[in-house]
Design an enzyme around this catalytic site. Structure first.
Site, short mmCIF file in Angstrom:
data_model
loop_
_atom_site.label_atom_id
_atom_site.label_comp_id
_atom_site.label_asym_id
_atom_site.label_seq_id
_atom_site.Cartn_x
_atom_site.Cartn_y
_atom_site.Cartn_z
N GLY A 31 0.80 -1.22 0.00
CA GLY A 31 0.00 0.00 0.00
C GLY A 31 0.83 1.26 0.00
N LEU A 33 0.28 3.58 -2.09
CA LEU A 33 0.60 3.38 -3.50
C LEU A 33 1.14 4.65 -4.17
CD1 LEU A 33 -2.48 1.22 -4.55
CD2 LEU A 33 -0.21 0.45 -3.83
N HIS A 34 2.03 4.44 -5.12
CA HIS A 34 2.59 5.54 -5.92
C HIS A 34 2.69 5.04 -7.36
CE1 HIS A 34 6.26 3.19 -5.63
NE2 HIS A 34 6.21 3.25 -4.31
N GLY A 36 5.07 4.02 -9.06
CA GLY A 36 5.84 2.79 -9.25
C GLY A 36 4.94 1.57 -9.17
N HIS A 37 4.08 1.53 -8.15
CA HIS A 37 3.12 0.42 -8.03
C HIS A 37 2.19 0.40 -9.24
CE1 HIS A 37 3.76 1.26 -3.54
NE2 HIS A 37 4.13 0.00 -3.67
N GLU A 149 11.88 -4.11 -10.02
CA GLU A 149 13.33 -4.24 -9.88
C GLU A 149 13.87 -3.31 -8.79
OE1 GLU A 149 14.75 -3.64 -13.89
OE2 GLU A 149 14.73 -5.80 -14.27
N LYS A 150 13.03 -2.40 -8.31
CA LYS A 150 13.39 -1.56 -7.17
C LYS A 150 13.87 -2.45 -6.02
CE LYS A 150 12.93 1.83 -4.03
NZ LYS A 150 12.55 1.13 -2.84
N ARG A 188 8.09 4.92 1.38
CA ARG A 188 8.79 5.55 2.51
C ARG A 188 9.15 7.01 2.24
NH1 ARG A 188 10.78 0.10 3.34
NH2 ARG A 188 10.45 -0.46 5.53
P1 AMP Z 1 5.98 -2.45 -1.72
O1 AMP Z 1 4.60 -1.89 -1.57
O2 AMP Z 1 7.06 -1.47 -1.40
O3 AMP Z 1 6.15 -3.79 -1.07
O4 AMP Z 1 6.16 -2.71 -3.28
C1 AMP Z 1 5.28 -3.52 -3.99
C2 AMP Z 1 5.86 -3.80 -5.35
O5 AMP Z 1 6.06 -2.57 -6.05
C3 AMP Z 1 7.23 -4.49 -5.28
O6 AMP Z 1 7.31 -5.47 -6.30
C4 AMP Z 1 8.18 -3.36 -5.51
O7 AMP Z 1 9.42 -3.76 -6.06
C5 AMP Z 1 7.40 -2.52 -6.50
N1 AMP Z 1 7.89 -1.14 -6.48
C6 AMP Z 1 8.02 -0.33 -5.40
N2 AMP Z 1 8.56 0.85 -5.77
C7 AMP Z 1 8.78 0.78 -7.10
C8 AMP Z 1 9.34 1.67 -8.08
N3 AMP Z 1 9.80 2.87 -7.74
N4 AMP Z 1 9.40 1.26 -9.36
C9 AMP Z 1 8.97 0.02 -9.71
N5 AMP Z 1 8.43 -0.86 -8.85
C10 AMP Z 1 8.35 -0.50 -7.57
#
Ligand code: AMP
Length: 280
Positions: A31, A33-34, A36-37, A149-150, A188
């Site tokens: 969650g 969310l941005h 990237g998600h 890939e982050k 974050r």
């Molecule tokens: P998280 O909510 O941080 O657990 O991320 C969920 C998914 O989104 C994971 O597969 C992350 O690698 C991906 N993700 C997070 N930030 C980015 C970003 N800046 N660009 C691409 N994917 C991202």
């Protein structure tokens, strides 16, 4: 958009879709969310008939209780964002739903991928990641799952997990999305002040420098120089900067195999990670 909070309701819906031959795409998130998600969701929408996004802040992958407490939770705006990109299903289980009988993780041989970098600095982190991802995979049985890939090490571990379990789920890697400044988007980042956020752009500038240096310098020289540059800046507390091969995630002494540079640093008490492909 459908919103489910239990595996039972979700499973009933997915069974119907699967009977009709739908390809199910799964995007697991925590969650806040941005963009990237959302890029992962867009990729899933292109490749699948049904795109499912889970939002679950998984307590078992946090080795630091303060980090877990401070992790941003923005359910209402997350749901609006998912609606706006026409996500088909949002899945928001609570902790009891995900772990009804405690936190038992079945051991998986991750070939040491979980022992380096994030694994070394966040003990138990990948046990929690593997536990939650496998729990979701078993219940949801998606055709494809999308990972950024982050979190390159996490992606490598999930690929390994699927292989180890002989699972047919296809793991689709998605590129890192960045702010204009180059800072990798992250949930974050909202915890940074304006000044912290602009100073954090330094991280990507160093990764880019490492990339161009990889054409003429050895990994050890680049590592030393990047570490020295971070040491000059009080704002950062660098945890690691490593140049590793992409298969085993082990530090390399030359650029003979495909490698990436990886780092973790704290800034204003917020832990950020980033990485970049160097020679491929
Ligand atoms: P998280 O909510 O941080 O657990 O991320 C969920 C998914 O989104 C994971 O597969 C992350 O690698 C991906 N993700 C997070 N930030 C980015 C970003 N800046 N660009 C691409 N994917 C991202």
């Amino acid at each position: 958009m459908l919103v489910y909070r239990t595996f039972k309701e979700l499973g009933e819906f997915l069974d119907l879709q699967k009977e009709n031959g739908a390809i199910i795409g799964f995007v697991p998130t925590m969650g806040a969310l941005h963009q990237g998600h959302l890029s992962l969701l867009e990729t899933s929408k292109k490749q699948c008939n049904i795109t499912l996004c889970s939002i679950f802040v998984n307590p078992t992958q946090f080795n630091n209780t303060k980090d877990l407490e401070l992790y941003p939770r923005t359910e209402e705006s997350d749901l609006k964002m998912l609606e706006a990109v026409h996500c088909d299903v949002a899945f928001l289980p609570n902790v009891e739903e995900v772990y009804p009988s405690g936190n038992i993780a079945s051991p998986v041989n991750l070939k040491g991928l979980d022992k380096v970098m994030e694994g070394a600095f966040r003990p138990g982190h990948f046990d929690g990641v593997v536990q939650v991802v496998w729990r979701f995979f078993e219940e949801i049985q998606p055709d494809k799952a999308f990972f950024g890939e982050k979190d390159f090490q996490q992606l490598a571990i999930i690929k390994r997990l699927v292989k180890e379990k002989n699972s047919k789920i296809e793991i689709i890697p998605c590129p890192i999305l960045r702010e204009k400044s180059g800072l990798a988007m992250s949930s974050r980042n909202v915890r940074l002040s304006d000044s912290g956020r602009s100073q954090a752009a330094f991280i990507y500038s160093k990764l880019l420098e490492a990339k161009s240096a990889s054409e003429k310098q050895l990994p050890a020289e680049i590592v030393e120089s990047v570490k020295a540059d971070f040491a000059l800046r009080d704002t950062f507390k660098l945890e690691y900067f490593e140049i590793c091969d992409i298969q085993f995630l082990q530090p390399v002494s030359s650029f003979t195999t495909p490698t990436r540079a990886f780092l973790a640093t704290e800034i204003e008490g917020v832990r950020l990670i980033d990485n970049i492909a160097l020679n491929y």
